[in-house]
Design an enzyme around this catalytic site. Structure first.
Site, PDB file in Angstrom:
ATOM      1  N   GLU A  42      -3.155  -3.878  -9.178  1.00  0.00           N
ATOM      2  CA  GLU A  42      -2.232  -2.755  -9.329  1.00  0.00           C
ATOM      3  C   GLU A  42      -0.944  -3.052  -8.571  1.00  0.00           C
ATOM      4  O   GLU A  42      -0.941  -3.104  -7.348  1.00  0.00           O
ATOM      5  CB  GLU A  42      -2.844  -1.468  -8.766  1.00  0.00           C
ATOM      6  CG  GLU A  42      -1.953  -0.282  -9.040  1.00  0.00           C
ATOM      7  CD  GLU A  42      -1.867   0.747  -7.924  1.00  0.00           C
ATOM      8  OE1 GLU A  42      -1.540   1.898  -8.224  1.00  0.00           O
ATOM      9  OE2 GLU A  42      -2.085   0.402  -6.739  1.00  0.00           O
ATOM     10  N   ASP A  55      -5.984  -2.620  -5.081  1.00  0.00           N
ATOM     11  CA  ASP A  55      -5.063  -1.500  -4.910  1.00  0.00           C
ATOM     12  C   ASP A  55      -3.747  -1.932  -4.253  1.00  0.00           C
ATOM     13  O   ASP A  55      -3.765  -2.719  -3.298  1.00  0.00           O
ATOM     14  CB  ASP A  55      -5.767  -0.472  -4.005  1.00  0.00           C
ATOM     15  CG  ASP A  55      -4.962   0.772  -3.759  1.00  0.00           C
ATOM     16  OD1 ASP A  55      -4.911   1.624  -4.656  1.00  0.00           O
ATOM     17  OD2 ASP A  55      -4.371   0.907  -2.660  1.00  0.00           O
TER      18      ASP A  55
END
Ligand code: NOJ
Ligand code: MG
Length: 583
Positions: free
Chosen positions: A298, A229
């Site tokens: 990401e 993330d």
């Protein structure tokens, strides 16, 4: 049926045309042509009737993933969390939130996935923890070794009452200062997301070791990789200078995009840490003699920076081109440019990936229009490499309508009644629509954490299975096609044909190519495909967008193909079509 197809193609010379497709050889390469599927666990399936999805719910629906033809699932965070950012604020990285279940439930999920040959990927959130994490509480009290686990700075310019200004002008992605004063410690801490998500300090060796232990913990529990993330937020320039204005007149002061984040994002040190995690995963795979462990990263960043994730250990640096650079109304040339730009920038021998949606972006069918939902499934699944589908997009789910009063996403709630719609991620997070029973079959409860979209009575998986041509069938048809050697080994060519039609062709020498035609125009067109692509005079529609009115199985004359507005079709040789359909 597929084995027959394999025989048909195996033995074909792999002299490759314009672009080399992905070579797939051993089990170590399992991920290279897989369709990945993102599960947002709060919204997928609720097993205990509390209106929130959970792990047992996911386990009970793993058969759906097999039926859809996907090979790997990435699950958004399931760890203990105060849920300030719905699980992305983690108070313990190595346990399960009771809302989602227990570690035993997780083990059962992994065991069932293994039986079904599905790979489980977990979300790893390294940039921040929750402010309720033990590390943060100890850091506040300056207890070693936790004292510097987070980014603490002194305030500036105390006023008459002794109140300080934040150390600099940095902003939270969820609006307002990225700094929060902590009275007990007498310093500010950095939070690039909500204030309940203090940023961790990757310049601290102990912290880095702790995060390695987190990865090892889940590897030992059988996960096949991680989606990392917000990776490009992990480091900050240690001079902590003010960031310059973005000079964007459309963005109000205090909103994230009003600054150019040259010091708080995309710092070079990030790549070293990623490489160390790659090494850890490889070592584990080698020592345990298991399949390659996958890293998905990401990072919304420019292409050059994203490409460097490839060379520092990411198998799948998310390619958000179809989210950030194309939309409803994009021309064939714009689509081609997004595709070419990724493939041309990618370092040699790496694998492309194509992301259509996620829990932070409006749904594909809402961004492109329902009549173009299948277009995006087809485009992403015909291109070489990996596709990443957000749960619900395979049935063309639409954004829910969530009012200001009903909004729960901090990205919305940190704005105001006038601006929230632009920022809210609630619409794409409404529960999965399984069938037409209570709460769309998501939960036995009639109240759910976000309301079920009212269109569920007609728009649901069961209904789409019951008819002969649906978004789901298109998705299934494409994942089946991808299992052919032509997709694993074949070359790719992407062309713009006259009248705004995108043509994506996969071929191997000696076989009739497979061609997707996308009518990007807002009117119907008639084109001669044979002029530019080596197709047969007659080809068969293998699959087609639902609103096209073109039934799969129909034969078309390639010198004059009629494409109604917003139509996408996939053409194969009549023989391949017959083989696939057992005729
Ligand atoms: C990216 C995640 O996808 C998003 O949902 C989350 O709010 C931020 N990172 C912070 O973890
Ligand atoms: Mg539940």
């Amino acid at each position: 049926m597929l084995s027959q197809l394999a025989i048909l193609f195996i033995g074909l010379a792999s002299a490759l045309g314009c672009r080399t497709g992905t070579e797939i050889v051993s089990n170590q390469d399992w991920w290279k042509t897989t369709a990945f599927y993102q599960i947002y666990p709060r919204s997928f399936k609720d097993s205990d009737g509390d209106g929130v999805g959970d792990l047992n719910g996911v386990t009970s629906k793993l058969d759906h993933l097999v039926d859809a033809g996907v090979g790997a699932l990435w699950i958004s965070p399931i760890y203990p969390s105060p849920m300030a950012d719905f699980g992305y604020d983690i108070s313990n990285f190595v346990d399960i939130d009771p809302l989602f279940g227990t570690l035993d439930d997780f083990d059962a999920l992994v065991a069932r996935a293994k039986q079904l040959n599905l790979k489980v990927i977990l979300d790893f959130v390294p940039n921040h923890s929750s402010d309720e994490h033990e590390w943060f509480k100890k850091s506040v009290r300056r207890e070693d070794p936790y004292t510097d686990y987070y980014i603490w700075r002194d305030g500036k310019n105390p006023d008459d009452t002794g109140k300080y200004e934040p150390p600099n002008n940095w902003l939270s992605t969820f609006q307002g200062s990225a700094w929060e004063w902590n009275e007990e410690r007498g310093q500010f801490y950095l939070h690039q997301f909500v204030k309940g998500q203090p940023d961790l300090n990757y310049r601290n060796a102990n912290l880095r070791k702790e995060m390695e232990n987190v990865l090892s913990f889940w590897l030992k529990r059988g996960v096949e990789g991680f989606r990392i993330d917000a990776i490009n937020h992990m480091f900050e320039d240690d001079r902590f200078l003010d960031e310059p204005s973005s000079n964007n007149a459309n963005v109000s002061a205090g909103y994230y995009d009003s600054l150019n984040h040259i010091y708080s994002k995309d710092q070079p040190e990030t790549y070293d840490v990623l490489q160390s995690w790659r090494d850890l995963l490889d070592k584990y795979a080698q020592e345990s003699n298991t399949d390659t462990k996958v890293i998905m990263t990401e990072g919304y960043a420019n292409t050059d920076l994203v490409m460097q994730y490839y060379t520092h250990g990411s198998n799948i640096p998310f390619n958000f081109g179809f989210i950030t650079n194309t939309r409803s109304g994009s021309t064939a040339a714009e689509f081609k440019s997004v595709i070419d730009s990724w493939l041309d920038s990618m370092p040699e021998n790496y694998v492309a990936n194509w992301v259509t949606g996620n829990h932070d972006q409006r749904r594909v069918a809402s961004r492109y229009g329902s009549n173009r939902a299948d277009q995006m499934s087809i485009v992403c699944l015909i291109l070489p490499g990996i596709s990443v589908t957000y749960n619900g997009d395979e049935i063309g789910m639409l954004d829910g309508e969530i009012s200001w009063v009903d909004s729960v996403d901090p990205a919305a709630c940190n704005t105001d009644a006038e601006h929230f719609e632009q920022y809210s991620r609630d619409p794409e997070r409404t529960p999965y629509q399984w069938d037409s029973t209570t709460s769309a079959g998501f939960s036995t409860s009639s109240t759910t954490w976000l309301p079920v979209n009212r269109n569920y009575v007609s728009l649901n998986l069961a209904a789409q299975k019951a008819v002969s041509h649906s978004h789901y069938h298109v998705y299934q048809a494409m994942t089946a096609l991808r299992k052919l050697p032509i997709f694993k080994r074949g070359s790719l060519s992407v062309e713009v044909l006259a009248d705004n039609v995108l043509a994506i062709t996969r071929s191997v020498t000696g076989a009739t190519p497979i061609v997707a035609l996308v009518n990007c125009a807002e009117s119907s067109v008639s084109i001669n495909v044979k002029n530019s692509i080596a197709v047969l005079d007659q080809m068969t529609v293998y699959t087609s967008s639902v609103s096209s009115g073109i039934t799969p199985g129909r034969n078309v004359t390639t010198s004059s193909v009629q494409l109604p507005v917003a139509t996408t079709i996939v053409l194969t040789s009549p023989r391949l079509y017959q083989i696939v359909h057992g005729a």
